[in-house]
Design a protein around this motif. Structure first.
Motif, short mmCIF file in Angstrom:
data_model
loop_
_atom_site.label_atom_id
_atom_site.label_comp_id
_atom_site.label_asym_id
_atom_site.label_seq_id
_atom_site.Cartn_x
_atom_site.Cartn_y
_atom_site.Cartn_z
N VAL A 353 0.85 -1.21 0.00
CA VAL A 353 0.00 0.00 0.00
C VAL A 353 0.88 1.25 0.00
O VAL A 353 0.66 2.19 -0.78
N ARG A 354 1.90 1.26 0.86
CA ARG A 354 2.81 2.43 0.93
C ARG A 354 3.50 2.65 -0.42
O ARG A 354 3.55 3.76 -0.94
N GLU A 355 3.98 1.54 -1.01
CA GLU A 355 4.70 1.67 -2.28
C GLU A 355 3.78 2.10 -3.42
O GLU A 355 4.16 2.91 -4.27
N ARG A 356 2.54 1.59 -3.41
CA ARG A 356 1.59 1.99 -4.46
C ARG A 356 1.23 3.47 -4.33
O ARG A 356 1.06 4.17 -5.32
N LEU A 357 1.11 3.96 -3.08
CA LEU A 357 0.83 5.39 -2.88
C LEU A 357 1.97 6.24 -3.44
O LEU A 357 1.74 7.26 -4.07
N GLU A 358 3.20 5.79 -3.21
CA GLU A 358 4.36 6.55 -3.68
C GLU A 358 4.49 6.50 -5.20
O GLU A 358 4.83 7.49 -5.83
#
Length: 603
Positions: A353-358
């Protein structure tokens, strides 16, 4: 409508990086299901992040046509995620199938998640086709891997296929075995529609695309469907199959795997495991096995700069359209401002989730240390669930605290059993349940352990202890009474909720001391002295001080009366006191990750 005897529905059981997506690539090439000009590696992995990490995050179905003994068979393959975080999706994918390919890497052997998913397949009464992959590798240990599969499912060694998904060797034998060994689906087209949702994705132009397996009845454009858990009704706009690209068809009948588009606005309205039926002629009962999925790990997410809060909110809302398991609600921290309390299936899910947001939304986020959800019995007899240390009630309001426990299974070479046992027993409050032999020189260890002890760094620690050979899997057992305590951090006598953490009483002092020491290194010096305190049991249990930046006010005094020097120092002292009263401490972002680092440094 397709004859059900000519249909086979299968999924692939394999650990991460054992080659299931590569195997599907070879099957697509062999059956000429994809135009050679469009073919590329990891064809079914749609996201960049899946290709780079070499993992499957979303289950992806594909229908292939295969000629066998002068008959054309339809084989539906559902490429499932292999990671423990997505095990519910795996269980629903299995419910959509009659068979499974058990794929094991010849250089790695049977791993923990493979064992867990194999048992799940046996529970679902799936016909298994066992195959050893990567036989072309120089370090492949084919015979030993075959013995491990025999120990796991008790089949004859002659039934284990030997393949190389990379070169294509033996892939045709797998397709033949699927036709011969996997039973065809059952289903009656005259019965009311009964379709299992095994996945869904959001398309910004067409709404939610629901991935279904039809068990009974049929569905076509214009039908009114009913989602059984919510009672919502929708009109079908399109039905189709995956070739693997979406291809519209007139209708979907018993045994078939395909998609339905019906103007559903959110993935949350068509959840994995739910049953779709016909609104005019509904089925009496839904398909078994549906459950509301609950997050296992919680963390707070902040945008870093207040002006990006709205952007973060919109990005999370868009992401949730495609990720039904993501949970978030607004929260506020005095130190970090407005943000969101998010729930995830596990640490990998959180990281994705964090990587997709970035990547997809170009938003850098600050994530606080992950927590689990505790059940608290209050003094007044009420029960509450708390996943945020900031919302933990005061000690005098608490009667009992229950924390989540899991059954942890670890497969490891026997050389590392002692070190793994010591780490879990001494440092993570684990109890050994039992051990099993998993073939030559390999052992399965089963532990009962609090979830909080394994969510931060245990996987990395396990890999370090076993030099990469051990693998783990866990399943939720339930809540048990526990002695845990909240450690609050006060900076300049002001509580900072985002730095609070919940630990077992036996570790409270050690964690508190390490935390204040770490923060005293990370927070820059100010014009005034800053006390950093850790509070638990209603009192301060650890403290560290950041010394003030000091100007030498005596530099201009050459000799002279000592009272003059004392006066200057007193004046400076008064100024520092006033500064401290009104002073705001600036806390760098790294400080909020200190809680995570403490866990790393404990070992």
């Amino acid at each position: 409508m397709k004859d059900v005897n000519l249909i086979r529905n299968i999924c692939i059981i394999a650990h991460i990086d054992h080659g299931k997506t590569t195997l599907v690539d070879r099957i697509l090439e062999l059956t000429k299901s994809v135009d050679p000009r469009q073919m590329h590696e990891q064809f079914l992995d749609q996201m960049d992040i899946e290709r780079e990490r070499g993992i499957t995050i979303k289950a992806q179905p594909v229908k292939i046509l295969y000629q066998y003994k002068e008959k054309e068979y339809e084989i539906n393959i559902i490429d499932t995620p292999g990671h423990v975080d997505f095990s519910y999706e795996v269980s629903r994918s299995m419910a959509a199938c009659e068979g499974a390919i058990l794929l094991v890497d010849a250089s790695q052997g049977v791993e923990a998640q493979t064992v867990a998913h194999t048992y799940l397949a046996i529970e679902n009464d799936l016909d298994l086709v066992a195959a050893v992959n990567k036989i072309d590798l120089p370090n492949a240990n084919v015979d030993e891997t075959c013995n491990e599969i025999i120990d796991l499912i008790g089949i004859d060694s002659s039934d284990i296929l030997k393949v190389s998904a990379k070169t294509g060797q033996g892939v045709e034998n797998i397709l033949n075995a699927i036709i011969e060994k996997v039973k065809p689906p059952k289903g009656d087209v005259k019965k009311p529609l009964k379709a299992l949702i095994f996945d869904a994705k959001y398309d910004k132009y067409r709404g939610v695309i629901v991935y279904v397996r039809i068990f009974d009845g049929s569905v076509k454009k214009g039908d009114e469907i009913l989602v059984m858990s919510t009672g919502d009704k929708y009109e079908v706009i399109e039905t189709g199959i995956f070739t693997p690209l979406m291809k519209p068809t007139e209708e979907l009948g018993p045994g078939e795997v395909g998609y339905i588009i019906a103007g559903i606005k959110e993935v949350g309205h068509a959840k994995v495991g739910d049953t779709i039926t016909n609104a005019a002629f509904p089925s009496d009962s839904p398909l078994p096995g549906y459950k509301e999925i609950k997050p296992m790990v919680y963390a707070s997410m902040f945008s870093g700069l207040p002006e990006y809060y709205e952007e973060l909110k919109k990005s999370l809302e868009k992401l949730k359209l495609n990720d039904w398991a993501l949970f978030f609600e607004p929260t506020h921290s005095p130190a970090l401002g407005f943000g969101f309390r998010c729930g995830f299936l596990g640490l990998l899910h959180m990281d994705i989730v964090r990587e997709r947001l970035e990547r997809e939304y170009e938003i850098a986020v600050i994530l606080t240390a992950p927590n689990v959800e505790y059940k608290i019995l209050l003094s007044n007899g009420n029960e509450m669930f708390v996943n945020d240390p900031a919302k933990f009630p005061d000690e005098d309001e608490i009667q009992k605290i229950y924390e989540p426990f899991v059954k942890l299974s670890i497969i490891t070479p026997s050389d590392y059993v002692g070190d793994i046992f010591t780490n879990l027993q001494n440092e993570r409050r684990a109890n050994l349940l039992h051990t099993e032999n998993a073939g030559k020189n390999r052992v399965i260890m089963y532990f009962k352990v609090p979830l909080a002890e394994i969510i931060t760094d245990f996987f990395d620690r396990l890999k370090a202890i076993s030099h990469g050979y051990a693998s783990m899997d866990y399943e939720f057992l339930g809540y048990e009474e526990s002695d845990v305590v909240k450690i609050s951090i006060l900076i300049n006598k002001e509580p900072v909720d985002a730095l609070s953490t919940i630990v077992h009483k036996s570790k409270a002092y050690i964690v508190a001391k390490k935390l204040v020491d770490k923060l005293s290194e990370l927070i820059p010096r100010h014009q005034f002295e800053i006390p950093i305190q850790a509070k638990a049991y209603g009192r301060i249990i650890a403290r560290a001080d950041i010394k003030a930046l000091r100007k030498d006010v005596l530099a201009k005094c050459y000799g002279g009366d000592v009272t003059r020097k004392m006066k200057l120092l007193e004046k400076q002292k008064e100024g520092k006191k006033k500064l401290r009263e009104i002073g705001q401490v600036s806390i760098p972002q790294e400080a909020f990750l200190a809680v995570l680092r403490i866990d790393e440094e404990k070992h």
